[in-house]
Design a protein around this motif. Sequence first.
Motif, PDB file in Angstrom:
ATOM      1  N   GLU A  24       0.814  -1.248  -0.041  1.00 26.01           N
ATOM      2  CA  GLU A  24      -0.090   0.139   0.194  1.00 26.01           C
ATOM      3  C   GLU A  24       0.911   1.166  -0.179  1.00 26.01           C
ATOM      4  O   GLU A  24       2.202   1.036   0.193  1.00 26.01           O
ATOM      5  N   ASN A  25       0.241   2.558  -0.193  1.00 25.30           N
ATOM      6  CA  ASN A  25       1.016   3.617  -0.109  1.00 25.30           C
ATOM      7  C   ASN A  25       1.670   3.745   1.430  1.00 25.30           C
ATOM      8  O   ASN A  25       1.071   3.482   2.460  1.00 25.30           O
ATOM      9  N   GLY A  26       2.919   4.026   1.431  1.00 17.11           N
ATOM     10  CA  GLY A  26       3.560   4.221   2.515  1.00 17.11           C
ATOM     11  C   GLY A  26       4.274   2.997   2.896  1.00 17.11           C
ATOM     12  O   GLY A  26       4.626   2.779   4.053  1.00 17.11           O
ATOM     13  N   ALA A  27       4.114   1.993   2.395  1.00 19.07           N
ATOM     14  CA  ALA A  27       4.737   0.556   2.546  1.00 19.07           C
ATOM     15  C   ALA A  27       6.044   0.612   2.664  1.00 19.07           C
ATOM     16  O   ALA A  27       6.821  -0.260   3.242  1.00 19.07           O
ATOM     17  N   GLY A  28       6.839   1.309   1.887  1.00 16.66           N
ATOM     18  CA  GLY A  28       8.280   1.531   1.621  1.00 16.66           C
ATOM     19  C   GLY A  28       8.671   1.135   0.263  1.00 16.66           C
ATOM     20  O   GLY A  28       9.862   1.124   0.036  1.00 16.66           O
TER      21      GLY A  28
END
Lengths: 324, 504
Positions: free
Chosen positions: B40-44
């Motif tokens: 997801e967004n922000g998972a890296g």
Amino acid sequence: MANPAWKQERPGESRTKQRFAWFWSEYSVIIAFLIIFVVAALLNPRFLDMNNQLNILMQVSIIGIVALGMTIVMLSGGIDLSVGSVLALVGVVSILSLNATESIPVAIITAFAVGAFAGLLNGLMVAKGKIASFIATLGMMAGARSIALYTADGGSISSEITGFTTIANSELWIIDYPIIIFLVMTGLVYVLMHKTRFGRYVYAIGSNEKAALLSTIRVDRVKIGVYSLAGLLVSVAAIIESSRLNSISSSSSGQAYELDAIAAVIIGGTRMTGGRGKVLGTFFGVLILGILNNMMNLMNVSPHLQGFVKGLIIIVAVVFQKRE
Amino acid sequence: MTSNYLLEMNNIEKAFNQVSVLKKVGICLEKGEIHALLGENGAGKSTLMNILGGVFPADRGTIKINGEAVNITTPRMAQNYGISFIHQELNVVADLKVYENMFLGSELRSRTGFLKVEEMCQRTREVLADLGVEIDPKVYVRELDTSYKQLIEIAKALLHKSNIIIMDEPTTALTEHEVYRLFGLMKKLKTSNVSIIYISHKLKEIQEICDHYTVLRDGKVVGTGRVAEQNLESITKLMVGKSVSEERFAQTHPHGAELLRVKELTSPDLFKKIGFTLHAGEILGFTGLAGDGRTELFESIFGFRKNYTGEIKVKDQSVQITHPKKALQAGIGFVPKDRKENAIIKDLSVYDNMSLSSLGHFERRGFIQQKQEKARFEYYKKQLNIKVHDPKVTIDKLSGGNQQKVVLAKWLEVDTPILVFDNPTQGIDVGAKREIYQHIVRLAQQGKGIIILSSEAPEILKICHHINVMFQGEITARFTRDQASEDEIMKYATGSKREVEQIG
């Protein structure tokens, strides 16, 4: 492997170092002023003479008032190249109206109207027309000078009304009126920029126009106000300039004033791209330029070389400010 | 065994601002495979790829190419190791010609220093022909379609003899037809032993084109394997995780009167026929992937964008909002995303940032009363737990979470009945996130209408009563909080499923 320099409060760092850094970034122009002042005093004893000091203030008052307007414009993220030409135009039109109506108040009101109108046009071009301020005011610079030249037939126009010269050539105790006007204007602009909503908005727009707009600031209106105000300050300067000599030259009056004004603003620590800078910085920037001129005159430096020194100082000033 | 891998990244760690973004992450790439990097967004994902691309260094960990340990510190070095990064936003110079873009930074020159234009054109033509397209190398890039621009980036990668190509969501801006062309191309590259790391949210695409997958969640690898051996369902589960969305903040309390009604809002190319209502005390969520138009939609409602048609009613009054100021007067507040670009004035002090939108509250006879500003800030400082030594410092000296709290204070001071938050927890740490959620919930309890825009489905699930999912400028689904799950949201956000029904 180094982390990217992430900005954060670092309470661990030594306090005194922080204090000094803060003092330097806020008031470096005052330190520079003091150094130049002391050097000037040491180099030439006549420099400290009261008459010479007042002379310096007198000489910088016109550019100083123009530079105050320039400060506001540059804090908003713009630039105004038209100040010199508008000054000539305001002078020509107001002396014409003076000679026609024989009324000094009418002449002054005319001057304000012409200066503010030129500024308003600049503001409209920049805010509504979305023209880069450099371009818009470059156009105004050419246009206003041309109208001044056309109106005055390329020559000078002299006032036929006695009494007009008293505006710039009287003194209160030993202080000339132009100096007083410059100081009062500095105070007014200082209050405007640091104590009112308008000033706060100008800083915000210069720093981040999009965020300012999203903070519900009427960016267009503030910008139009900024340029109109700069025009108004130019007309104050124009009145002093034409009253001092009782005439104005459509070709040479105000020539290169924009460069001196911008130089004073930059030396005073205002950032070219806006959002950061101080009215007091400009005040001392103006004084630094005045002292340099004065010193070089006292030391018989060729006037042809004075531009070189001025240029050098501007560049040195900016290099030092980079080291925040 | 290990020599089989073209690329190995092991135990990569990275922290920004003391917030750990990658924790012992590894990824292995075989020769000639397409490897999906999911999360997801922000998972890296982007952080990991930026490390590989030399944009910034890792704090810890090793990178091996063909079994040899390498140290990549600049994008240029990455290129020399045969790594090309095709970003989501295309990096082509529109005002240069095709061949000039291809050779940008590595122009062919004759011994006298002049450009060898014909040779460059010839090589460009050859590479493009390999890719099966015919474009005149002397055409300006601005005249090409988006998919062709992307193709030029790929061609550029081939020209540099890259054998690892990273593609970051390459299909978001493409039409279906163009996507197929891209896939054909990728298959062709595979046969010539080029490996591709493919970042995407669109699981259907992954299934169609990828060989292996690696899933990241919260900076950790949570799964890796062959795409063929997994079904979409279980991969989605991996991405979403179970633990994340357990905690729910939103309270059930009765909603009040209607505050905002939007009807048939349409803006060319950005969003179409948007309609929704918001009641007092309600927290309404909008989610979707990049390019879904939700930010543009609310920037329009807030008066920042003007090119739209449709009707906006605030408290049953039709309003014409042509400027953010008018939105404020109508009663709409907006906390924008991308704090640094849109929300903070970095040269102004913390005080000044707090009072910027409501200076009228602090004025007497036209002058700003700094004492009142201070008093008011102290109030918010306590209420929102803002950590700052000296509020006279410029706001950029604060951490992201504290900056966001100051922005929140700014809008609380304005006190509009409707408050829109766009990505309110972007780039702030977990603790501050929780606090922001709690304040948002409290505002709703006080009877404000709240709208949250977020690309993070867990966030939306945590705090919203109702959820709208957007895909390419349209609302494709509406859920109440209890109906919604992350998998469901993901299906509608990727466009693989859509509800035709129009509610409200």
